[in-house]
Design a protein around this motif. Sequence first.
Motif, PDB file in Angstrom:
ATOM      1  N   ILE A  17      -1.146  -8.839  -4.405  1.00 13.96           N
ATOM      2  CA  ILE A  17      -2.054  -9.644  -5.228  1.00 13.96           C
ATOM      3  C   ILE A  17      -3.482  -9.131  -5.095  1.00 13.96           C
ATOM      4  O   ILE A  17      -4.209  -9.013  -6.086  1.00 13.96           O
ATOM      5  N   ALA A  18      -3.899  -8.799  -3.878  1.00 10.50           N
ATOM      6  CA  ALA A  18      -5.243  -8.224  -3.695  1.00 10.50           C
ATOM      7  C   ALA A  18      -5.377  -6.914  -4.467  1.00 10.50           C
ATOM      8  O   ALA A  18      -6.420  -6.635  -5.070  1.00 10.50           O
ATOM      9  N   ALA A  19      -4.315  -6.109  -4.486  1.00  8.37           N
ATOM     10  CA  ALA A  19      -4.339  -4.829  -5.202  1.00  8.37           C
ATOM     11  C   ALA A  19      -4.488  -5.020  -6.705  1.00  8.37           C
ATOM     12  O   ALA A  19      -4.984  -4.134  -7.403  1.00  8.37           O
ATOM     13  N   SER A  20      -4.087  -6.173  -7.214  1.00 11.85           N
ATOM     14  CA  SER A  20      -4.175  -6.418  -8.660  1.00 11.85           C
ATOM     15  C   SER A  20      -5.617  -6.436  -9.149  1.00 11.85           C
ATOM     16  O   SER A  20      -5.871  -6.268 -10.336  1.00 11.85           O
ATOM     17  N   PHE A  21      -6.565  -6.608  -8.242  1.00  9.89           N
ATOM     18  CA  PHE A  21      -7.966  -6.604  -8.629  1.00  9.89           C
ATOM     19  C   PHE A  21      -8.542  -5.194  -8.717  1.00  9.89           C
ATOM     20  O   PHE A  21      -9.619  -5.000  -9.284  1.00  9.89           O
ATOM     21  N   ARG A  22      -7.828  -4.214  -8.164  1.00  8.25           N
ATOM     22  CA  ARG A  22      -8.195  -2.799  -8.260  1.00  8.25           C
ATOM     23  C   ARG A  22      -6.926  -1.975  -8.438  1.00  8.25           C
ATOM     24  O   ARG A  22      -6.578  -1.154  -7.574  1.00  8.25           O
ATOM     25  N   PRO A  23      -6.213  -2.180  -9.514  1.00  9.86           N
ATOM     26  CA  PRO A  23      -4.907  -1.533  -9.661  1.00  9.86           C
ATOM     27  C   PRO A  23      -4.974  -0.011  -9.686  1.00  9.86           C
ATOM     28  O   PRO A  23      -4.084   0.653  -9.141  1.00  9.86           O
TER      29      PRO A  23
END
Length: 139
Positions: free
Chosen positions: A69-75
Amino acid sequence: MTFLTWWFRVVGLINIVLGLLWMPFLNAARLELTVPGWDAPIGGSAYRGFLDFTMLFGLDLLILGAFLIAASFRPGRSTILAWLAITLSIVRGILDDIYMIAAGYPVAGMLVFIALHLAIVVTGLLALRAAGRAKVATP
């Protein structure tokens, strides 16, 4: 990049839900589904040890879900995490479920999880491919 963003979020949420299901307060009630024919005394050391051991697996899933989920902000900068989730779905998902079928666990339940992991793998590969094309297309 939108497909990869949402893939991170959906797969992250799936991992969080599955991780919670392995926590002892939820896993204890479904022990017979997890290990059909459980023959150790409920409340005994084997029972408690099994719940403690599976809690570790649940924590792994919770952490992976949170990172996805955190990675979804910097995919675009997190594709290595997508590859990790895809690889874990192949090894710890599909291959382990095949092993479980061979070991005599209920086929229907394992096939559901194989389908889930296969969907994660296929959509993840498609999301990474789309993100790669989008990166090349932007100047």
